[in-house]
Design an enzyme around this catalytic site. Sequence first.
Site, PDB file in Angstrom:
ATOM      1  N   ARG A 153       0.826  -1.208   0.000  1.00 12.31           N
ATOM      2  CA  ARG A 153       0.000   0.000   0.000  1.00 12.31           C
ATOM      3  C   ARG A 153       0.862   1.261   0.000  1.00 12.31           C
ATOM      4  O   ARG A 153       0.633   2.181  -0.781  1.00 12.31           O
ATOM      5  CB  ARG A 153      -0.920   0.012   1.228  1.00 12.31           C
ATOM      6  N   ARG A 231      10.600  -0.689   9.221  1.00  8.45           N
ATOM      7  CA  ARG A 231      10.969  -1.064  10.581  1.00  8.45           C
ATOM      8  C   ARG A 231      12.487  -1.105  10.643  1.00  8.45           C
ATOM      9  O   ARG A 231      13.153  -1.554   9.718  1.00  8.45           O
ATOM     10  CB  ARG A 231      10.385  -2.438  10.965  1.00  8.45           C
ATOM     11  N   ASP A 255      13.773   6.901   9.482  1.00 16.37           N
ATOM     12  CA  ASP A 255      12.688   7.253  10.403  1.00 16.37           C
ATOM     13  C   ASP A 255      12.522   6.189  11.468  1.00 16.37           C
ATOM     14  O   ASP A 255      11.784   6.381  12.424  1.00 16.37           O
ATOM     15  CB  ASP A 255      11.381   7.430   9.626  1.00 16.37           C
ATOM     16  N   GLU A 260      14.265   1.324  19.162  1.00 11.56           N
ATOM     17  CA  GLU A 260      13.739   2.668  19.426  1.00 11.56           C
ATOM     18  C   GLU A 260      13.311   2.809  20.894  1.00 11.56           C
ATOM     19  O   GLU A 260      12.792   1.864  21.473  1.00 11.56           O
ATOM     20  CB  GLU A 260      12.540   2.932  18.512  1.00 11.56           C
ATOM     21  N   HIS A 278      10.752   8.402  14.259  1.00 17.09           N
ATOM     22  CA  HIS A 278       9.612   7.555  13.890  1.00 17.09           C
ATOM     23  C   HIS A 278       8.326   8.387  13.817  1.00 17.09           C
ATOM     24  O   HIS A 278       7.355   8.151  14.536  1.00 17.09           O
ATOM     25  CB  HIS A 278       9.437   6.400  14.878  1.00 17.09           C
TER      26      HIS A 278
END
Length: 312
Positions: A153, A231, A255, A260, A278
């Site tokens: 997508r 990811r 990002d 994280e 992120h």
Amino acid sequence: MPHRLLQMGPLLPALEARLAATYDIHLLHKEPDPRAFLAAHGREFVGVATSARFGADAALIAALPNLKVISSFGVGLDAIDLDAARARGVAVGYTPDVLNDCVADTAFALVMDVARRFSASDRFVRRGDWLKGQFPLATKVSGKKLGILGMGRIGRVIARRASGFDMDVRYHNRKPLVDVDHVYAGSLKELAEWADFLVVASAGGTETRGLVSREILDALGPTGYLVNISRGTVVDEQALVDALQNGRIAGAGLDVFEDEPMVPEALFALDNVVLLPHLASNTHETRAAMAQRVEDNLAAFFAGRPLVSAAH
């Protein structure tokens, strides 16, 4: 009586308020001993409200014997044990589609930034270095070759964004897509060797862990750029740090990171990498739409209808 739901970690305040007005919500992350609480009260809950960050692992699912539905805020499913949910017949909802535009926008912002060095030039001005001389030349984006790992997508929207910059787009998936006009690369290495920019838009999880390896980074080469909005686990992070430090790739726009919010400190000193916290879907409009989808999935389930967005 309202359905009793367990909430895993904080959600948007507005979403938390609406869930609390509709359901009997309990915040597990507020419990001093979550394991003891689940042992004593786990059977009371029929649903879980969570996010891509906090997920729902096999241990949690096992601790909730009457669990029927999980509704997650986010598109990533790697923190949810889908096999455990499937084995129990637990419906799992998430929030795809509504964040495609903002994530694709972020991907392309990183392409632009790492190539044209906008963030680096901002630091150049702030340091007063412009008074000493001109900022170095950067790299053109228009007309270049963009490789997309994961033509799902979000990957499709990134490809549309690239068309506005007259870029040549190719992609790699597990198999070619019949409804995509772009050229399919038979391997990720082939795609990396061809691309000026390699954008990672694949799913996370065990199947893709470390997929962008040292070999792939070397194939991308010293004039190639890596952008990751997927990811952090999809990229071998240590290999990436080494490639950036030693000029084996030209730069990276990131990002997401492996652990994280911990970011390798070695990246902080490098001007050829753009670091974001992120935030790809972090706009008022998109987060509101994601929150609505969390509610819609729960409402559909408890009304006996199919989930609006079900994980398969």
